[in-house]
Design a protein around this motif. Sequence first.
Motif, PDB file in Angstrom:
ATOM      1  N   THR B  84     -87.207  49.713 -13.284  1.00 42.31           N
ATOM      2  CA  THR B  84     -86.467  49.744 -14.548  1.00 42.31           C
ATOM      3  C   THR B  84     -85.503  50.925 -14.628  1.00 42.31           C
ATOM      4  OG1 THR B  84     -88.295  50.936 -15.566  1.00 42.31           O
ATOM      5  CG2 THR B  84     -88.264  48.561 -15.847  1.00 42.31           C
ATOM      6  N   ARG B 147     -78.866  52.335 -22.660  1.00 38.61           N
ATOM      7  CA  ARG B 147     -78.912  52.188 -21.206  1.00 38.61           C
ATOM      8  C   ARG B 147     -79.554  50.851 -20.831  1.00 38.61           C
ATOM      9  NH1 ARG B 147     -82.001  52.895 -16.605  1.00 38.61           N
ATOM     10  NH2 ARG B 147     -83.904  52.844 -17.838  1.00 38.61           N
ATOM     11  N   ASP B 148     -80.670  50.547 -21.465  1.00 43.52           N
ATOM     12  CA  ASP B 148     -81.378  49.314 -21.161  1.00 43.52           C
ATOM     13  C   ASP B 148     -80.526  48.093 -21.488  1.00 43.52           C
ATOM     14  OD1 ASP B 148     -83.442  50.920 -20.401  1.00 43.52           O
ATOM     15  OD2 ASP B 148     -84.735  50.471 -22.104  1.00 43.52           O
ATOM     16  N   GLN B 149     -79.775  48.182 -22.572  1.00 42.47           N
ATOM     17  CA  GLN B 149     -78.908  47.061 -22.919  1.00 42.47           C
ATOM     18  C   GLN B 149     -77.845  46.850 -21.855  1.00 42.47           C
ATOM     19  OE1 GLN B 149     -77.319  47.861 -26.793  1.00 42.47           O
ATOM     20  NE2 GLN B 149     -79.157  47.134 -27.854  1.00 42.47           N
ATOM     21  N   ILE B 151     -78.232  47.425 -18.734  1.00 40.28           N
ATOM     22  CA  ILE B 151     -78.875  46.782 -17.592  1.00 40.28           C
ATOM     23  C   ILE B 151     -79.093  45.306 -17.866  1.00 40.28           C
ATOM     24  CG2 ILE B 151     -80.896  46.782 -16.104  1.00 40.28           C
ATOM     25  CD1 ILE B 151     -81.122  49.781 -16.766  1.00 40.28           C
ATOM     26  N   MET B 152     -79.397  44.984 -19.127  1.00 39.17           N
ATOM     27  CA  MET B 152     -79.521  43.560 -19.484  1.00 39.17           C
ATOM     28  C   MET B 152     -78.217  42.833 -19.222  1.00 39.17           C
ATOM     29  SD  MET B 152     -81.511  43.307 -23.044  1.00 39.17           S
ATOM     30  CE  MET B 152     -82.336  44.767 -23.538  1.00 39.17           C
ATOM     31  N   LEU B 153     -77.118  43.465 -19.628  1.00 40.68           N
ATOM     32  CA  LEU B 153     -75.804  42.866 -19.396  1.00 40.68           C
ATOM     33  C   LEU B 153     -75.595  42.632 -17.912  1.00 40.68           C
ATOM     34  CD1 LEU B 153     -72.982  42.098 -20.549  1.00 40.68           C
ATOM     35  CD2 LEU B 153     -72.304  44.457 -20.200  1.00 40.68           C
ATOM     36  N   LEU B 155     -77.913  42.440 -15.492  1.00 33.86           N
ATOM     37  CA  LEU B 155     -78.828  41.452 -14.917  1.00 33.86           C
ATOM     38  C   LEU B 155     -78.523  40.043 -15.413  1.00 33.86           C
ATOM     39  CD1 LEU B 155     -82.244  43.327 -15.166  1.00 33.86           C
ATOM     40  CD2 LEU B 155     -80.954  42.832 -13.085  1.00 33.86           C
ATOM     41  N   GLY B 156     -78.067  39.970 -16.646  1.00 39.99           N
ATOM     42  CA  GLY B 156     -77.905  38.657 -17.254  1.00 39.99           C
ATOM     43  C   GLY B 156     -76.573  38.010 -16.961  1.00 39.99           C
TER      44      GLY B 156
END
Lengths: 244, 244
Positions: B84, B147-149, B151-153, B155-156
């Motif tokens: 992560t 930051r996590d958002q 990474i979602m962008l 990955l998604g």
Amino acid sequence: MQKPVALTQLRVACSGCNLRELCLPVKLTGADLELLDELISLKHAYQRGDYLYRSGARFQSLYAIRTGFFKTQVLHEDGREQVTGFQMAGEIIGMDAISSDSHACDAIALEDSEVCEIPFVRLEELSRRLPSLQRHLHRILSREIVRDQGIMLLLGSMRAEERLAAFLLNLSQRFSVRGYSPTSFHLRMTRQEIGSYLGMKLETVSRTLSHFQAIGLISIRNKSVELNDLVKLQTFVGPPPQLL
Amino acid sequence: MQKPVALTQLRVACSGCNLRELCLPVKLTGADLELLDELISLKHAYQRGDYLYRSGARFQSLYAIRTGFFKTQVLHEDGREQVTGFQMAGEIIGMDAISSDSHACDAIALEDSEVCEIPFVRLEELSRRLPSLQRHLHRILSREIVRDQGIMLLLGSMRAEERLAAFLLNLSQRFSVRGYSPTSFHLRMTRQEIGSYLGMKLETVSRTLSHFQAIGLISIRNKSVELNDLVKLQTFVGPPPQLL
DNA sequence: CATAGATTTTGACCTACATCAAACGCGTAT
DNA sequence: ATACGCGTTTGATGTAGGTCAAAATCTATG
């Protein structure tokens, strides 16, 4: 474009809210709860399609969802969008904006909704005075981080079927907590939005749902879903049996 | 297994730390900084491969990385893992644990590293007294959400090439901020770990890096990378030209 | 410094999902 | 009622990236 209609200023405050147990007031009582009530006096109504806030907008408040349903999305400059979450009653939204004093994503109502505005500076003030509120705020922020990590796991290492099963189970669980049926509910979002959230195309969402229906796992007609076998659905989250 | 060797108790405290500008003490001065110094007195050393903490372990402290490199990963019960994040000097780690009082992921040293332990209860106490510290803590938590958002962008909605380009640019930028070369650095993680983080297989990571090298964008030999054209690399993050 | 084990690269092939396209259903406005 | 538009379903086909395998290279250990 933005239509924040100030609703009733009647004191339908935290102390009388049936989301008390889920939302910001968790564990606050008596005088402390009244202090929070003072802070959260503004309620706004939004219609389906309205923006609660837009990416780039100046940050002032967090929002607690009273009723309704929202999605949050980040936009890449090239136009691609990624739905980062679907939020329902009792959930707090807008925390991404604290870091830069401006919102990092859009929040859009998926149905007519009401939110409580929580002016952040005042929330910080109050949480300096009330350790239990402070702790709870930290938990809420941290919970969002954990949630995001779960989505990373989903996007980074699950197949389409697993993602969708996990998604349905997540909704089920959240409806359940709120006193609604865990097995029968309405999807407020389109296949396209589900797809964006889960990192797949809308056609794949549709096909996968059809497949789940074909094997009797769910019944779906438009936006109404019925989960016929939660346990079996759970087994779909995880590698296919032959790999175990 | 866990080897938290208590290092020098010499007061190599925040006030004298060259990461002051990046880390927790941002904007604290004078007496306030001394209060923080009192709190963060314990330093620990970890060797490559050591766990800083494990998923499920009781939460007590956040950790500020002084030197070295860590990865965080979540494990799915079926054994799949998702990296992560990769954390470097000046970054705060462990915030996922606040929500449940137990760690939600593993943190593992990718090279010999030192961390400062930040007892969370005491940090909360102090942040009640120091509004600027409180605000900064909130920013750090929020920054993690943003930051996590991102990474979602990634990955998604990005393709392999884009993800890897974005990854390299992200490292570049973070090294740069820390005074290291933005164009020449060592990867501390394996292809497999990069792949896990970016949602692709190690072979794809390797192939894509080879491809970048073939077109002169980067030079890579084992773990040493040289970014030959940051601007061009940036254009790889985004849809392929013909789609614009 | 030799050997064993891990990591990386590269190739050949395969598949899950994307893309393109057409038809269908449903809600809303005329 | 009819027509328009949007969302959804389903089918046919394409492809990015996964899988499997082998060779090359690096790293750690006695």
